[in-house]
Write an enzyme that holds these catalytic residues in place. Structure first.
Site, PDB file in Angstrom:
ATOM      1  N   GLU A  45     -34.989  13.551  25.924  1.00 30.44           N
ATOM      2  CA  GLU A  45     -35.124  12.527  24.880  1.00 30.44           C
ATOM      3  C   GLU A  45     -36.326  11.600  25.034  1.00 30.44           C
ATOM      4  O   GLU A  45     -36.687  10.903  24.096  1.00 30.44           O
ATOM      5  CB  GLU A  45     -33.840  11.686  24.772  1.00 30.44           C
ATOM      6  CG  GLU A  45     -33.648  10.747  25.938  1.00 30.44           C
ATOM      7  CD  GLU A  45     -32.933   9.446  25.592  1.00 30.44           C
ATOM      8  OE1 GLU A  45     -32.468   9.293  24.457  1.00 30.44           O
ATOM      9  OE2 GLU A  45     -32.862   8.573  26.470  1.00 30.44           O
ATOM     10  N   ASN A  46     -36.946  11.578  26.240  1.00 30.51           N
ATOM     11  CA  ASN A  46     -38.116  10.710  26.439  1.00 30.51           C
ATOM     12  C   ASN A  46     -39.354  11.518  26.806  1.00 30.51           C
ATOM     13  O   ASN A  46     -40.293  10.991  27.398  1.00 30.51           O
ATOM     14  CB  ASN A  46     -37.845   9.688  27.555  1.00 30.51           C
ATOM     15  CG  ASN A  46     -36.561   8.925  27.351  1.00 30.51           C
ATOM     16  OD1 ASN A  46     -35.566   9.188  28.026  1.00 30.51           O
ATOM     17  ND2 ASN A  46     -36.550   8.007  26.412  1.00 30.51           N
ATOM     18  N   HIS A  86     -29.174   8.844  30.359  1.00 30.74           N
ATOM     19  CA  HIS A  86     -29.602   7.636  29.637  1.00 30.74           C
ATOM     20  C   HIS A  86     -30.018   6.483  30.535  1.00 30.74           C
ATOM     21  O   HIS A  86     -30.941   5.761  30.190  1.00 30.74           O
ATOM     22  CB  HIS A  86     -28.542   7.147  28.635  1.00 30.74           C
ATOM     23  CG  HIS A  86     -28.899   5.852  27.944  1.00 30.74           C
ATOM     24  ND1 HIS A  86     -29.928   5.770  27.032  1.00 30.74           N
ATOM     25  CD2 HIS A  86     -28.373   4.600  28.044  1.00 30.74           C
ATOM     26  CE1 HIS A  86     -30.006   4.509  26.580  1.00 30.74           C
ATOM     27  NE2 HIS A  86     -29.078   3.784  27.193  1.00 30.74           N
ATOM     28  N   ASP A 132     -33.112  12.852  31.982  1.00 28.15           N
ATOM     29  CA  ASP A 132     -34.146  12.538  30.987  1.00 28.15           C
ATOM     30  C   ASP A 132     -35.584  12.747  31.494  1.00 28.15           C
ATOM     31  O   ASP A 132     -36.019  12.062  32.432  1.00 28.15           O
ATOM     32  CB  ASP A 132     -34.027  11.079  30.521  1.00 28.15           C
ATOM     33  CG  ASP A 132     -32.615  10.698  30.095  1.00 28.15           C
ATOM     34  OD1 ASP A 132     -31.644  11.297  30.618  1.00 28.15           O
ATOM     35  OD2 ASP A 132     -32.483   9.799  29.243  1.00 28.15           O
ATOM     36  N   ASN A 147     -30.203   8.663  22.301  1.00 25.53           N
ATOM     37  CA  ASN A 147     -30.541   7.634  21.315  1.00 25.53           C
ATOM     38  C   ASN A 147     -31.996   7.711  20.863  1.00 25.53           C
ATOM     39  O   ASN A 147     -32.364   7.127  19.852  1.00 25.53           O
ATOM     40  CB  ASN A 147     -30.221   6.234  21.877  1.00 25.53           C
ATOM     41  CG  ASN A 147     -30.859   5.984  23.220  1.00 25.53           C
ATOM     42  OD1 ASN A 147     -30.696   6.778  24.149  1.00 25.53           O
ATOM     43  ND2 ASN A 147     -31.594   4.906  23.333  1.00 25.53           N
ATOM     44  N   HIS A 148     -32.841   8.425  21.617  1.00 27.21           N
ATOM     45  CA  HIS A 148     -34.247   8.579  21.205  1.00 27.21           C
ATOM     46  C   HIS A 148     -34.505   9.877  20.425  1.00 27.21           C
ATOM     47  O   HIS A 148     -35.659  10.264  20.247  1.00 27.21           O
ATOM     48  CB  HIS A 148     -35.160   8.523  22.433  1.00 27.21           C
ATOM     49  CG  HIS A 148     -35.262   7.164  23.049  1.00 27.21           C
ATOM     50  ND1 HIS A 148     -35.957   6.127  22.449  1.00 27.21           N
ATOM     51  CD2 HIS A 148     -34.736   6.644  24.187  1.00 27.21           C
ATOM     52  CE1 HIS A 148     -35.861   5.035  23.211  1.00 27.21           C
ATOM     53  NE2 HIS A 148     -35.123   5.330  24.266  1.00 27.21           N
ATOM     54  N   HIS A 181     -24.480  11.041  26.984  1.00 24.68           N
ATOM     55  CA  HIS A 181     -25.613  10.123  26.968  1.00 24.68           C
ATOM     56  C   HIS A 181     -25.081   8.722  26.685  1.00 24.68           C
ATOM     57  O   HIS A 181     -24.784   8.385  25.541  1.00 24.68           O
ATOM     58  CB  HIS A 181     -26.616  10.577  25.898  1.00 24.68           C
ATOM     59  CG  HIS A 181     -27.954   9.942  26.069  1.00 24.68           C
ATOM     60  ND1 HIS A 181     -28.871  10.395  26.979  1.00 24.68           N
ATOM     61  CD2 HIS A 181     -28.513   8.873  25.472  1.00 24.68           C
ATOM     62  CE1 HIS A 181     -29.952   9.647  26.918  1.00 24.68           C
ATOM     63  NE2 HIS A 181     -29.756   8.703  26.010  1.00 24.68           N
ATOM     64  N   HIS A 230     -31.394   6.577  33.477  1.00 28.66           N
ATOM     65  CA  HIS A 230     -32.607   6.948  34.217  1.00 28.66           C
ATOM     66  C   HIS A 230     -32.515   6.656  35.715  1.00 28.66           C
ATOM     67  O   HIS A 230     -33.506   6.757  36.425  1.00 28.66           O
ATOM     68  CB  HIS A 230     -33.856   6.267  33.639  1.00 28.66           C
ATOM     69  CG  HIS A 230     -34.209   6.755  32.271  1.00 28.66           C
ATOM     70  ND1 HIS A 230     -35.470   6.570  31.719  1.00 28.66           N
ATOM     71  CD2 HIS A 230     -33.498   7.406  31.325  1.00 28.66           C
ATOM     72  CE1 HIS A 230     -35.496   7.088  30.501  1.00 28.66           C
ATOM     73  NE2 HIS A 230     -34.308   7.588  30.240  1.00 28.66           N
TER      74      HIS A 230
HETATM   75 FE   LIG Z   1     -33.583   8.313  28.344  1.00 26.52          FE
HETATM   76 FE   LIG Z   2     -31.247   7.194  26.142  1.00 32.09          FE
END
Ligand SMILES: [Fe+2]
Ligand SMILES: [Fe+2]
Length: 273
Positions: A39-40, A178, A8, A67-68, A153, A180
């Site tokens: 995603e981030n 996910h 990520d 999820n983001h 993820h 991190h």
């Molecule tokens: Fe993430």
């Molecule tokens: Fe995530």
């Protein structure tokens, strides 16, 4: 083939680390395919079109989400015209974008990239095992795809390991994202699939999961609303996994962790130097 997967991207430090270092790594190691979870990448929350193009231009062949995925509302629209941007395959039918795609890499290979989200301690989507099964059936490795990369993820290491073993022999790499935080369990499973429970993040590790530590600590101590969560802005570190595959089967031959930057102990695939 030489595959690189990075975890990520969190905010500007993660983007800068990718933009500054990936082009050199692609050349130095003659990478065939690079996949990055993004995603981030937009201020810690989701991705936008400009950042997506920036990451692709830096040398990513595909970008995965999680999820983001929809934190930036524009993603619901531009994902339809960006075949290299993938969101989890187990979202309900009718969700914009796609969960898998056969990617033409710059080296002339075809790599099936699949993004899927776990269900333990997360928003429960459709069955992730069945969702990936469907993608592999239409695009088997060694026949249609030269390699297969699956980004799981998910929060729970149990769910990620179960998926690694379930797809062992049918993918080049099953890698978690996910959390991190990079795990130290990268290996080649008995059937020939490379596996790592979590690739870690590309971001500032002097933080709580890439976000400024002060507000994060405060939220654990005081149960009152406070400031917005913002990415930590120190120098970013790249974190992920490097995999070499057999050209004929697509299965993994060697695997190494990659961590380049401050805060974590550095490591890289020395067999490519
Ligand atoms: Fe993430
Ligand atoms: Fe995530």
């Amino acid at each position: 083939m030489r595959l690189l997967f990075l975890g990520d991207i969190v905010g500007r430090p993660g983007r800068n680390a990718v933009i500054e270092r990936l082009p050199g790594l692609r050349d130095r190691w003659r990478l065939d395919c690079v996949v990055i979870n993004g995603e981030n990448s937009a201020g810690g929350f989701g991705i936008n079109e400009a950042i997506c193009e920036e990451i692709l231009a830096a040398g990513a062949d595909a970008i995965t989400l999680g999820n983001h995925s929809w934190d930036q509302r524009e993603t619901l629209v531009f994902i339809e015209r960006q075949p290299r941007l993938l969101r989890p395959a187990n979202y309900p039918a009718g969700t914009p974008g796609r969960g898998a795609n056969l990617i033409d890499t710059r080296s002339g290979h075809r790599v099936l990239v699949v993004n899927v989200m776990g269900r333990l301690y997360m928003d429960p989507l459709d069955d992730p095992f069945a969702a990936v099964d469907r993608e592999l059936e239409t695009c088997p490795m060694g026949q249609v795809a030269d390699a297969v990369i699956i980004d799981v993820h998910a929060e729970a290491t149990s769910e990620k390991e179960a998926m690694g073993h379930y797809f062992d022999g049918r993918a080049s790499l099953v890698v978690g994202t996910h959390t991190h935080v990079p795990t130290a369990d990268h290996r080649v499973l008995p059937g020939g699939t490379a596996y790592m429970s979590d690739a870690g993040m590309c971001g500032d590790y002097d933080s709580v999961l890439g976000m400024q530590k002060e507000e994060s600590i405060r939220r654990f101590i005081q149960k009152t609303p406070g400031a917005r969560m913002e990415p930590a802005l120190g120098e970013g570190t790249l974190s992920g996994i490097a995999v070499e595959t057999d050209d004929r089967t697509g299965l993994a031959v060697r695997v190494a962790a990659l961590r380049l930057g401050p805060n974590l102990e550095e490591t890289w695939p020395r067999f490519w130097d």
